[in-house]
Each structure stands twice: as structure tokens, then as C-alpha cells.
Design a protein around this motif. Structure first.
Motif, mmCIF file in Angstrom:
data_model
loop_
_atom_site.group_PDB
_atom_site.id
_atom_site.type_symbol
_atom_site.label_atom_id
_atom_site.label_comp_id
_atom_site.label_asym_id
_atom_site.label_seq_id
_atom_site.Cartn_x
_atom_site.Cartn_y
_atom_site.Cartn_z
ATOM 1 N N ASN A 110 0.074 -26.788 6.011
ATOM 2 C CA ASN A 110 -0.601 -27.325 4.833
ATOM 3 C C ASN A 110 -0.049 -26.727 3.540
ATOM 4 O O ASN A 110 0.168 -27.443 2.556
ATOM 5 N N VAL B 3 -2.466 -31.565 6.781
ATOM 6 C CA VAL B 3 -2.518 -32.419 5.595
ATOM 7 C C VAL B 3 -1.141 -32.396 4.936
ATOM 8 O O VAL B 3 -0.617 -31.332 4.612
ATOM 9 N N LEU C 295 -8.378 -30.746 3.123
ATOM 10 C CA LEU C 295 -7.825 -29.416 3.355
ATOM 11 C C LEU C 295 -8.935 -28.435 3.708
ATOM 12 O O LEU C 295 -10.021 -28.464 3.126
#
Length: 711
Positions: A528, A610, A619
């Protein structure tokens, strides 16, 4: 001098009296006849255009500039047509007399010479000459037929093009026969210059109208962005927060609503600031949030709201705008403050490599191939023997001290074999330092400048620091639901600068001994943050080719090997499974990265990773101790938030495109996918869906995936 204006083009022309003075009486008769025929010809052309307009209604031309532009384009061609038709009419009227024919031929040749001076673009074949065959009546007849056909085709083509362009541009609704409302506004601003003329709709006017609409939209967008821009001030606002504080989140939102830019100091990230907070604020470090306007302590979010209601907050903001921050005010965190990346024991092997690298690295040939920036095993042994005063035993070279030191350097991931054939051997084998590799230096974004002289820390410690920083970034720079990210603020923050320093420690860590929970949480959090890093460096990809490049070419060096976003997702987290629309697996059998891959795919990880899209999950931060629980919560929130919509009456399920791309991770067939996803819905909907799936076939419709940026 009297001047007559052409009714077709508004072009100045000489009057008949002036022409009479310049030409002979005989030519005067011909000129007067030509003028009469030209006026009658223009009236005939107007009649044809009026008929076409009755059949194909045309809207009025919008602006004077566009009319002038279209007239300037067609004026020469129309002059050619009018002159040719005028000459044809003269031939018809003067044909009964042979003498008149001879005179007409001479006059025609004279007029053709004048036409050459006036219009240089006319084709030479269409100019009648005295001695050419074109001057006889039969050739003139074919010329007039060609001119008439050309004029007819041109007029009909204009009508057809105007009609098609008007309908394609949305000027008229064919279904109900109603014009666009903007036509009325166009008629109301019609210029006086167009009055009395047969108007033809110009496609350039629609382009100009679209340009004006675009300009208006840009101006509106600029006004909206200006309204959202923070207040420019000379002073400084300091906000003290800590992780997991709901009051701190509320205070951030309130300051954002007031368009006040602030510097956040998280006391969990900067523990040394706890004492400063107690000293300046006169309260315990747990009493957060605390807001400072320059040196003045404003207080918590409740106290700021009270100041706003009484009107005192506006006065304090005005003071911030005019007055700079004094020396007594709290300072923002400086670079490297409370950062363990720059602290630790010195690595003696790193000091050896620093001296060794400039002495032995050069381009070499090995197995009929050229390798750049490498060294041989014998050169490394010679350098270590001379520099470290180690023994080089020619008889037992494989057990010499120099070879043992070189193997230790290789095991610590300072260098590796160019073809990955062995760890280290004395002889002609070629080796390359990690930062000299072309792929590492060109595609990896966590390589430090130079060699880090601090001993590498355990991966568990680095993962813990990374997780703490990642959580602080999410709380400070994302929306409360985690679906939107403030990329602009992240890019210039001290937290992101600290993140860049932490990931530089990953290039020599050991990943093999990590447990399944540690790998899963570490690589999801890293994925992420790596996606955010890629968007900040390269910008968000505009199309599929750019997305493929971002997922495949933006890399980190982790444990001596390169990992892209695709390698982390499909190679490690999905257990080395093929990604959609690919034939090969990320890691082949000889790839040492396959030793880091998880033993099987983790299907719930799709709702935790994500990549910056709007249709992706929100998130959140994951920890190794509660990774399974947190993954189930992330999956439940995603599906209940619109990832799966069930219509029991029509037997249709609208499900995220993720289940289509990675159906192999959730089961075989759409029925298995629905059963897997239904367990995370609300209990009533889940039970009803499972009951229906027993004896009824559900139709599955995959939702359109929005690749827009979650900004």
C-alpha cells in the motif's frame, strides 16, 4: 470613386461607369451583359440554397469571426464558379451571329487574360485561349456542363455535410425534433452583419462553442480550487496528536474545514516531544490534541469551537496571517528527529566494501558475454589478502581467510554472482555489487546513496517501525473512511521522508525466517505504501499501458532481490499464482524469491491491498498479531459497502470485478464465488442468499471497475 459591393461576398467592385471609361463601347455592351447575367446567376444560386434550407433547416451562424473565416476559405472557389457560368451565359446569348462569335472569342481570350491576373489559382486547362481548341463552341459546351455539375455537387455536398455535422454535434434532437436550447441564445446575439443573408450552419461555430464551454468549466474549477486552498499566513499552527485518538481526527477535520494549514507532531512518532508538550502546554502528554497558534496555546478542538462561536477565532487567524512565528513557538519536527534509521552499530563489513569497490570494479567478459561493473573472484581475494593482511594459500585457496571474508560479504547481500551460479568462489567467476546492477539502479526506488555503514536490523524491527509510521500517515492524510488520500500533503511531509529512510534498510534484510502472519502483514502494508510512493513519483497512470508499467517496473530491493508491485501481490501474497491475462508465474523454479512466497493464496488480501483506485478497498493498517481478524473486517466492510449487491426478487447479484479477475482464489464457478462472498454480508441477506442458491441459479453481473485516483 463609386464602388459597388458584391451581394455574395461583400467584395468591392468597380461600377459600370468606370468600366465604360476604361474599355471600348463594344466591350461596354459585353460587360453590362455580363453584369446582368452575374446578378441573375447569383439570384439563381440563392434560390437553390433557399430550397435546401426549406428541406434541411439550419441554425443561424453564431459569430462574425466564424463567418469571415468560412468566407475566406470558399471565396476563390466561388469566384471561379461565377466567372465560368457568366462566360457560359454570354456564349448562349451571342451564339446566333458568326461575327459575334468571332468577337466573343476575342473578347473571351481578353477576359481570360484578365482572369489570370486576378485569380492565379485557376487551372490552365479551363482558360480559353485564342489559338487553342477550347475556344470553339463545342469545347465551351463541355466546359459549361462540367462547371454546372461541379457547382451542383458542391451545393449538395455543403447541405449534406452541414446536416450530418449538426446532428452529430447534438444541435438537433432527431427523436422529438427539438433544437438545443443554446440555439435561442445564439439567435439573440446574432450580429447585424448576417442580416439579409442565407445563413449556413458552420461546424467551426460548434467547436468555438465547445471551447467556450471548456473555458467556463476551467474557470469554475479554478474558482472552486481557490476556495479550497488553505489560508496563506506568516505564522504557524502546531497540532500535537497521538495514534488512535478520535479527538485528534476531529480536530484535523475542523482545521481542514477552516482551510488552516498546520504541522502535525505525533508524540508516538516523536517521543522526545512529549516533554516539550508538558513544558509548554502545562499538561500531561496524554491530553491531546493540543493546538498552538504561534506561541499561544489555543487548546483542544472544543476550545477552538468556543472561540469560533464567540468570534475570537477570526481575530487569532488574522494575527497568524500578519505576524510571523516567534522563537518561543514550538518548532516543527526536523529531518531525522527520533529516527532510528541513522542510529546503530557500525558494520565493519560495510567499511571493507567501501574501500574494495573502487579498486576492482570494471567491465569484463565472461562466457562470451560482456558484463558491466563487476569483478572476478580472484581480484576480490587478492584485494582482501593485501588490504586485510589475510593469508592467501595457493594450495588450499577454498579455505583461506580471504575467501571466508568474501563469502561472508556475499551472505550479507553486498554482492552476488552475475548469473547466480554460486555464493562465492575464487577464480574467474564474476560478481557484482548490489547497487551496480542495472535493474536495481534504474528501476528500484529504495537504494541509498552510497553504502550504509549501519548494521542491518532484523526484519521484525523494521516492519514494526514501518507499521507505526504507516498508521500515522493514514490517520493524518486520509479521510476517516480511508477511501481518499491527500497525496499532495503526503509528498512534502516529514513522515514520508522518514518512510524513504526506512525502506533503504530493506535491501540487506533476511526474509526466509519470517512467519506467515509476519509476511502477510508486512507485505500488505508495504504494498500500500509502495503504491502511494509510485503515484507520488510517476503520477497516477492514465491508461492500461501506464498501469502495467507502474505495477511491473516500480520496484524495491528487499533482501537482495527486486520486487515490483505485481511480484509482491501475485508472487508472495497469492502464493506465486499467475496474474490475470498472463501465462507465466511471477517466479520460476530457479528464482530464489519463490522461497519467500506464501504456501497458498490469501483470498482476503484482495480487500486489503490498495493501488490508488476508486473501486478498490479503503486503506488500513495490518498487524501480525491480528492479521486474520483484520482481513475479515476489511472484507466485510468492502462487500457491505457496495462490493456485493444482491437483488433477491430478480435473482441478480452485482459483485465487484475483483471476484472475476481472481475467481481461482475464491472457488470454481460463480456459485462458489457467491457462497464465499455471502458469508461476509449482513446475517439476514447472507441466509436468504444461501437458501436461494441451493435450488436457484443466480445471475452474476460484475460491476464496472473505476480506475480513477482515490484523491
Amino acid at each position: 470613386m463609386d464602388v459597388v459591393t458584391s451581394p455574395k461576398h461583400n467584395v468591392p467592385m468597380k461600377s459600370a461607369e468606370i468600366i465604360a471609361e476604361e474599355e471600348s463601347p463594344k466591350h461596354n455592351v459585353e460587360t453590362a451583359c455580363a453584369k446582368t447575367l452575374e446578378e441573375s446567376n447569383v439570384e439563381e444560386i440563392k434560390t437553390v440554397e433557399t430550397r435546401d434550407e426549406d428541406v434541411y433547416p439550419k441554425p443561424i451562424v453564431e459569430t462574425e469571426d466564424i463567418i469571415d473565416e468560412m468566407e475566406s476559405i470558399d471565396i476563390h472557389n466561388e469566384d471561379k464558379t461565377v466567372s465560368l457560368e457568366c462566360e457560359t451565359q454570354q456564349d448562349k446569348m451571342l451564339s446566333p451571329s458568326n461575327d459575334d462569335d468571332d468577337e466573343h472569342d476575342s473578347e473571351s481570350s481578353h477576359d481570360s487574360k484578365d482572369d489570370v491576373d486576378e485569380d492565379e489559382t485557376m487551372d490552365d486547362k479551363e482558360k480559353p485561349k485564342p489559338d487553342s481548341p477550347d475556344s470553339n463552341p463545342s469545347t465551351s459546351a463541355w466546359t459549361e456542363k462540367a462547371a454546372a455539375i461541379k457547382n451542383f455537387v458542391r451545393l449538395k455536398s455543403e447541405v449534406a455535410v452541414h446536416t450530418v455535422m449538426r446532428r452529430l454535434s447534438g444541435r438537433m434532437n432527431d427523436e422529438n425534433g427539438v433544437y438545443d436550447a443554446r440555439d435561442d441564445a445564439t439567435k439573440s446575439v446574432e450580429s447585424p452583419k448576417t442580416e439579409g443573408k442565407s445563413s449556413i450552419w458552420n461546424p467551426l461555430s460548434y467547436l468555438k462553442m465547445m471551447q467556450n464551454d471548456t473555458v467556463d468549466k476551467v474557470e469554475v474549477k479554478n474558482v472552486e480550487e481557490a476556495e479550497l486552498e488553505p489560508v496563506v499566513m506568516k505564522g504557524r499552527i502546531i497540532l500535537y496528536t497521538r495514534l488512535g485518538c478520535e479527538a485528534c481526527r476531529e480536530c484535523r477535520l475542523y482545521l481542514h474545514g477552516k482551510r488552516l494549514r498546520y504541522v502535525e507532531i505525533n508524540i508516538d512518532i516523536y517521543p522526545s516531544r512529549k516533554q516539550d508538550l508538558e513544558k509548554i502546554g502545562g499538561s500531561s502528554s496524554s491530553d491531546v490534541p493540543k493546538v498552538f497558534f504561534n506561541e499561544e496555546l489555543v487548546g483542544s478542538v472544543e476550545e477552538i469551537k468556543e472561540l469560533d462561536e464567540s468570534g475570537e477565532l477570526d481575530e487569532k487567524i488574522k494575527h497568524l496571517i500578519d505576524e510571523a512565528s516567534p522563537r518561543e513557538a514550538p518548532l516543527p519536527p526536523f529531518s531525522g528527529e527520533d529516527d532510528a534509521s541513522s542510529k546503530g552499530h557500525v558494520d565493519e563489513l560495510a567499511l571493507i566494501v567501501r574501500k574494495m569497490k573502487p579498486c576492482i570494479v570494471k567491465d569484463r567478459f565472461y562466457k562470451l558475454r560482456k558484463f558491466k561493473n563487476c569483478f572476478s573472484g580472484s581480484d576480490a581475494v587478492d584485494f582482501l589478502s593485501s588490504d586485510q593482511c589475510l593469508e592467501r594459500d595457493e594450495v588450499k585457496r577454498y579455505i583461506s581467510n580471504a575467501i571466508e571474508v568474501a563469502r561472508k560479504l556475499a551472505s550479507q547481500l553486498f554482492f552476488q554472482h552475475v548469473l547466480e551460479e554460486n555464493l562465492f568462489e575464487d577464480g574467474n567467476h564474476l560478481y557484482r555489487f548490489l547497487d551496480d546492477d542495472h535493474v536495481v539502479s534504474s528501476q528500484c526506488h529504495n537504494i541509498p546513496r552510497g553504502i550504509i555503514e549501519i548494521k542491518p536490523r532484523p526484519i521484525a524491527e523494521i516492519a514494526s517501525r514501518l507499521r507505526l509510521l504507516y498508521r500515522a500517515i493514514l490517520e493524518a492524510y486520509t479521510s476517516p473512511d480511508g477511501k481518499h488520500v491527500d497525496y499532495r500533503s503526503i509528498h512534502g511531509s516529514e513522515e514520508f521522508a522518514r518512510y524513504l529512510r526506512i525502506i533503504q534498510e530493506l535491501h540487506r534484510v533476511q526474509l526466509v525466517d519470517m512467519s506467515r502472519e509476519e509476511k502477510l502483514s508486512f507485505f500488505i502494508n508495504l504494498y500500500n505504501m509502495m503504491a502511494i510512493h509510485a503515484i507520488l513519483v510517476w503520477g497516477y497512470p492514465a491508461g492500461p499501458l501506464e498501469r502495467t508499467k507502474m505495477f511491473g517496473e516500480f520496484k524495491y530491493v528487499i533482501g537482495g532481490y527486486t520486487y515490483s508491485l505485481s511480484a509482491i501481490q501475485h508472487g508472495i501474497i497469492r502464493g506465486n499464482q499467475r496474474q490475470p491475462y498472463h501465462l507465466a508465474k511471477p517466479f520460476n523454479e530457479k528464482d530464489k524469491r519463490s522461497m519467500v512466497a506464501l504456501p497458498y493464496a490469501e483470498p482476503l488480501s484482495h480487500f486489503a491491498m490498495v493501488c490508488g483506485t476508486r473501486s478498490g478497498p479503503p486503506l488500513r493498517c495490518f498487524s501480525p498479531g491480528e492479521i486474520d481478524k483484520e482481513l475479515m473486517e476489511a472484507t466485510r466492510d468492502f462487500l457491505r459497502g457496495g462490493g456485493l449487491l444482491v437483488d433477491l426478487s430478480s435473482k441478480v447479484a452485482y459483485i465487484s470485478k475483483i471476484f472475476n479477475w481472481y475467481a481461482v482464489d475464491f472457488g470454481n464457478g460463480e456459485k462458489s464465488v457467491l457462497k464465499h462472498a455471502s458469508t461476509y454480508l449482513e446475517p439476514q441477506i447472507s441466509e436468504a442468499l444461501l437458501d436461494v442458491l441451493v435450488d436457484t441459479q443466480f445471475r452474476v453481473v460484475y460491476q464496472t471497475y473505476d480506475w480513477g485516483l482515490n484523491h
